[in-house]
Design an enzyme around this catalytic site. Structure first.
Site, mmCIF file in Angstrom:
data_model
loop_
_atom_site.group_PDB
_atom_site.id
_atom_site.type_symbol
_atom_site.label_atom_id
_atom_site.label_comp_id
_atom_site.label_asym_id
_atom_site.label_seq_id
_atom_site.Cartn_x
_atom_site.Cartn_y
_atom_site.Cartn_z
ATOM 1 N N ASP A 7 0.963 -1.189 0.143
ATOM 2 C CA ASP A 7 0.093 0.119 -0.113
ATOM 3 C C ASP A 7 0.890 1.251 -0.204
ATOM 4 O OD1 ASP A 7 0.964 -0.084 2.683
ATOM 5 O OD2 ASP A 7 -0.884 -1.088 3.445
ATOM 6 N N ASP A 40 -8.009 -3.269 14.396
ATOM 7 C CA ASP A 40 -9.549 -3.700 14.172
ATOM 8 C C ASP A 40 -9.509 -4.799 12.852
ATOM 9 O OD1 ASP A 40 -8.328 -2.350 11.889
ATOM 10 O OD2 ASP A 40 -9.701 -0.896 11.549
ATOM 11 N N GLU A 45 -9.673 -2.037 5.279
ATOM 12 C CA GLU A 45 -10.458 -1.627 6.689
ATOM 13 C C GLU A 45 -11.667 -2.491 6.629
ATOM 14 O OE1 GLU A 45 -9.051 0.064 8.593
ATOM 15 O OE2 GLU A 45 -8.305 2.049 7.848
ATOM 16 N N HIS A 47 -7.725 -5.078 9.991
ATOM 17 C CA HIS A 47 -7.527 -4.984 8.620
ATOM 18 C C HIS A 47 -6.131 -5.574 8.313
ATOM 19 C CE1 HIS A 47 -5.338 -1.273 10.174
ATOM 20 N NE2 HIS A 47 -4.466 -1.667 9.226
#
Length: 261
Positions: free
Chosen positions: A67, A136, A143, A138
């Site tokens: 990314d 979380d 996400e 990801h």
């Protein structure tokens, strides 16, 4: 999915470096997938140590990043191209241009994403993809709520992710970009071997869902349960929520030594 519990990040790094070294011994021109964040740093340090000891070369390797932030100046220290260069690529014998990443400063971001997908395909795909996991759930910047069939695209970062990443921006959440380009979950799943590293109690809940929860877009990393060769390496703290931790330890202890990860 193989779950490997180790006492600390150093022990995890040695196992991952062993796997990379075995891969490159068999295929010196292998394609690696590189992750940023805190999780892979010990792995990069161990690979650098082996390169400096003369037992590992990456001279024929190609690599792809997961990314990139959108809109950071080319010379910004937290631009992921610069992070990878500083933490890993510039410390080993990877050739100039061997590491590619999505172009977060492209004028046409959708076209840049499509070009990145094409570049990965043209390289024959990724042989070993290194991953971390967010608190979380990801992976890369996919996400919660991300499509399990997603490909490289622009994403808006959640407030939690921006808070988690503020530590890289002197604690200033507002300095963390709101958008990124990220490989999609389907792109990641196309790699031949997924190797995810997680350490610390802050990752325990995400690791629990990853390994023992249902596959769900609410915990994007759970898609890895459908991969034919996925390895999850965690320390004792990150493993603290695993119901079958004793079983995972028993299985790894009894594994044939020739099998690798």
């Amino acid at each position: 999915m193989e779950v490997v519990i180790q006492p600390d990040a150093a022990a995890i790094a040695r196992l991952v470096a062993d796997e990379v070294q075995s891969l490159l011994a068999a295929r010196p021109d292998a394609v690696l997938g590189l992750a940023t964040g805190s999780s892979p740093l010990a792995v990069y340090d161990e690979l650098v140590r082996r390169y400096e000891a003369g037992v590992l070369s990456l001279a024929r390797v190609r690599a792809f990043m997961l990314d990139e932030y959108v809109g950071l100046p080319d010379d910004h220290p937290e631009r992921y191209r610069n992070v990878i260069e500083r933490e890993f690529a510039g410390r080993v014998d990877l050739p100039a241009g061997a590491v590619q990443g999505p172009d977060g400063n492209a004028e046409d971001l959708p076209a840049a994403c499509a070009a990145y997908e094409a570049a990965i395909a043209a390289a024959g795909g990724v042989d070993l993809q290194l991953l971390g996991i967010g608190s979380d759930g990801h992976i890369a910047f996919n996400e919660p709520g991300s499509s399990l069939a997603s490909r490289t695209r622009i994403k808006t970062l959640t407030s939690q992710t921006r808070r988690d990443n503020a530590r890289f921006f002197d604690g200033d959440v507002e300095a963390v970009p709101r958008h990124c380009l990220t490989q999609g979950l389907a792109t990641i799943m196309s790699a031949r071997h997924l190797v995810l590293v997680a350490t610390g109690a802050g990752k325990a809940e995400a690791v629990h869902h990853l390994v023992e929860g249902p596959v769900s877009a609410m915990w994007p990393a759970t898609i890895m349960q459908h991969h034919p060769r996925a390895t999850v390496l965690v320390d004792d703290a990150a493993a603290s929520r695993l119901q079958l931790a004793g079983y995972y330890r028993e299985v790894f202890a009894g594994k044939p030594s020739w099998q690798g990860l």
